[in-house]
Scaffold this motif. Structure first.
Motif, mmCIF file in Angstrom:
data_model
loop_
_atom_site.group_PDB
_atom_site.id
_atom_site.type_symbol
_atom_site.label_atom_id
_atom_site.label_comp_id
_atom_site.label_asym_id
_atom_site.label_seq_id
_atom_site.Cartn_x
_atom_site.Cartn_y
_atom_site.Cartn_z
ATOM 1 N N ASP A 190 36.808 35.950 45.448
ATOM 2 C CA ASP A 190 35.350 36.136 45.304
ATOM 3 C C ASP A 190 34.558 35.419 46.382
ATOM 4 N N ASP A 227 36.910 41.489 45.593
ATOM 5 C CA ASP A 227 35.788 41.472 44.667
ATOM 6 C C ASP A 227 35.402 42.894 44.260
ATOM 7 N N VAL A 242 40.676 36.790 41.585
ATOM 8 C CA VAL A 242 39.758 37.562 42.429
ATOM 9 C C VAL A 242 39.360 36.712 43.628
ATOM 10 N N ARG A 267 35.875 40.621 36.229
ATOM 11 C CA ARG A 267 34.813 40.289 37.208
ATOM 12 C C ARG A 267 33.519 40.950 36.753
ATOM 13 N N ALA A 285 33.485 34.080 38.630
ATOM 14 C CA ALA A 285 34.799 34.711 38.758
ATOM 15 C C ALA A 285 35.882 33.707 38.376
ATOM 16 N N ASN A 286 37.040 34.238 38.027
ATOM 17 C CA ASN A 286 38.242 33.408 37.852
ATOM 18 C C ASN A 286 38.053 32.284 36.834
ATOM 19 N N ARG A 287 37.481 32.634 35.690
ATOM 20 C CA ARG A 287 37.243 31.611 34.668
ATOM 21 C C ARG A 287 38.552 30.989 34.182
ATOM 22 N N ALA A 293 38.015 44.299 41.756
ATOM 23 C CA ALA A 293 37.902 43.650 40.452
ATOM 24 C C ALA A 293 36.676 44.142 39.690
ATOM 25 N N ARG A 294 35.580 44.347 40.392
ATOM 26 C CA ARG A 294 34.366 44.841 39.726
ATOM 27 C C ARG A 294 34.552 46.284 39.254
#
Length: 515
Positions: free
Chosen positions: A294, A230, A292, A156, A162-164, A233-234
């Motif tokens: 997000d 979020d 994530v 992230r 996010a979540n590519r 994850a960051r």
């Protein structure tokens, strides 16, 4: 027809025209197989850390004979999966298609496989995911796909969506929608299926607005309960970037080759317990990547989204293995070595209610040894109860769900593995001598009952893809009937009733950053 004309006609059948250009496959044991077809542009250069971009058209006919290269990932990948015939390169985002001989009668159902690997490992070209038996036995089209994992797919970071990795999966499903007719598949009869992180991906797709309408049915095998807030994850991304001497931004991370950047994620994964005061339950998992929540790509945890009706019209099949966590105990050399102190730690960390949860587990399993309690609570927390709760969420929304539990024990390694995590994969694909099948069946050969159970797996999964009925009743909150998959399969009430009651009322959501 002359011999030359017949040969030219047969060769022509191996060429399929996709929206981006023509591809040529190969005939293999009664199927036509296409490997390494790009569904998006390589996510490198200006496209690095971005959402997948439509693939550019090509001229002529592209030979689809070999799997595309695996996405960048940790060094454990090559030793774990035994990849064969895989080129190097940046064209990670590819699909593979197994299709029976085309006929004019009707289009076939389509099954789309999403691999697992803790969101940090995996490749659709791994021999354990050879889909020939699925396609042949089920007389349907099977598609497998690559998606970005680890830092490339799930970190992230600022300046990137996010979540590519999940967005890659959506792009692959869009490719299926737009192209699968040319391969004999029905775009209105698509089933997504996956195991472990692949099942977590399937659960995420059920909750994602961008995935709506791209599949009719879903199969989730051993859904992991780890979804990151979020903030969490960051914070993890900051630690990973710091490990590499960088800031957690797309611009900064893009200065490092993606194949070298994986080392930073691997290093953080190896020392996650040091972050227990901030990352809580995630810290012991050694897995710094997960979907994530997000608020945009993934608006809510799957259980909440599904209970609110996000996938009410999707037919769902879910299940887990009885002894999920046993695999990690064996691979970590911990089986038979867990003491009372470790059991108490696991119960207080993972059971609902902390210290009260520990007492509840001990009361529910009074004869259990410390090792059995250690394993039981982590099987429940990580896979068992999240999987069951997904079925319950679908029912709460007015949908239908079928549930199974695999209880047949793996025969390899002296029989100590039980019905462990990932055993369902070689059983489903019939790939007993590849990937984890080498461990799960090591030294035992493949017993006849394994072949019988493997055939049952494929028959049930492909029947579900074709009709929405796997061969046993839908789960209900009163009888709670499930298919128990063993040497003698039977339909009966959910076997893990003690665990189910312990987790009743617990809300699975995104894991928080501890302040």
């Amino acid at each position: 027809m002359t011999t030359t004309e017949a040969r030219d006609s047969a060769a022509e059948k191996l060429v399929v025209r996709t929206a981006a250009g023509a591809v040529r496959g190969r005939r293999e044991d009664g199927l036509t197989v296409f490997r390494g077809i790009p569904f998006a542009e390589p996510p490198v250069g200006e496209a690095r850390f971005g959402a997948p971009r439509p693939v550019r058209a090509w001229e002529g006919t592209r030979e689809a004979y070999t799997f595309g290269p695996p996405p960048p990932q940790e060094s454990a990948f090559m030793g774990r999966t035994g990849v064969l015939d895989v080129p190097e390169g940046d064209d990670w985002l590819t699909v593979n298609v197994w299709t029976p001989e085309a006929d004019s009668a009707s289009l076939r159902p389509v099954m789309v496989w999403i691999y697992g690997g803790a969101y940090k490992l995996g490749h659709s070209g791994s021999p354990g995911y050879d889909a020939q038996r699925m396609a042949r036995d089920g007389d349907l089209v099977v598609v497998t796909l690559n998606y970005r994992v680890g830092i490339e797919g799930f970190a992230r970071i600022d300046g990137a969506p996010a979540n590519r990795g999940l967005l890659d999966q959506v792009a692959a499903l869009e490719w299926v929608r737009d192209n699968i007719i040319a391969f004999g598949g029905d775009p209105g009869q698509v089933t997504v299926f996956g195991e472990s992180a692949g099942a977590g991906s399937v659960a995420s797709l059920l909750a994602m607005p961008s995935a709506r309408g791209l599949f009719r049915r879903a199969i989730a095998q051993s859904v992991p309960g780890t979804y990151f807030s979020d903030e969490l994850a960051r914070d993890i991304a900051r630690a990973i970037a710091s490990q590499a001497g960088l800031s957690p931004t797309a611009a900064d991370l893009a200065t490092v080759d993606p194949r070298r950047l994986t080392a930073a994620g691997e290093a953080v994964g190896a020392k996650m317990r040091a972050y227990a005061d901030r990352w809580g339950q995630v810290a012991p998992t050694a897995t710094p990547f997960s979907p994530v929540v997000d608020g945009e790509v993934l608006p809510a945890p799957p259980w909440l989204a599904v209970a609110a009706g996000a996938a009410r019209d999707v037919e769902l099949l879910v299940g887990h293995n009885r002894d999920e966590f046993r695999l990690f105990l064996v691979m970590g050399g911990q089986l038979g070595k867990i003491g009372e102190e470790q059991a108490a730690w696991a119960l207080r960390t993972f059971a609902p209610g902390g210290a009260e949860g520990e007492l509840s587990y001990r009361a529910a399993f009074p004869e259990a040894t410390p090792g059995e309690l250690f394993e039981r609570v982590q099987t429940d927390w990580l896979f068992g109860m999240p999987t069951l709760r997904l079925a319950e969420a679908q029912i709460a929304a007015g949908g239908r769900a079928h549930v199974y539990e695999l209880t047949w024990p793996a025969p390899g390694s002296g029989g100590v593995l039980g019905a462990c995590h990932a055993l369902d994969v070689p059983l489903l694909f019939g790939t007993f001598e590849a990937d984890l099948g080498l461990l799960l069946f090591a030294g035992s050969g493949v017993p006849a009952e394994a072949e019988e159970l493997s055939a049952r797996f494929r028959a049930s999964w492909t029947a579900f893809a074709r009709t929405g009925e796997p061969g046993w009743p839908a789960y209900g909150n009163e009888e709670r009937l499930v298919q128990v998959l063993d040497a003698k399969p039977e339909v009966r009430p959910y076997p893990e009733e003690a665990s189910r009651r312990l987790w009743e009322g617990y809300e699975f959501g995104e894991l928080p950053l501890l302040k």
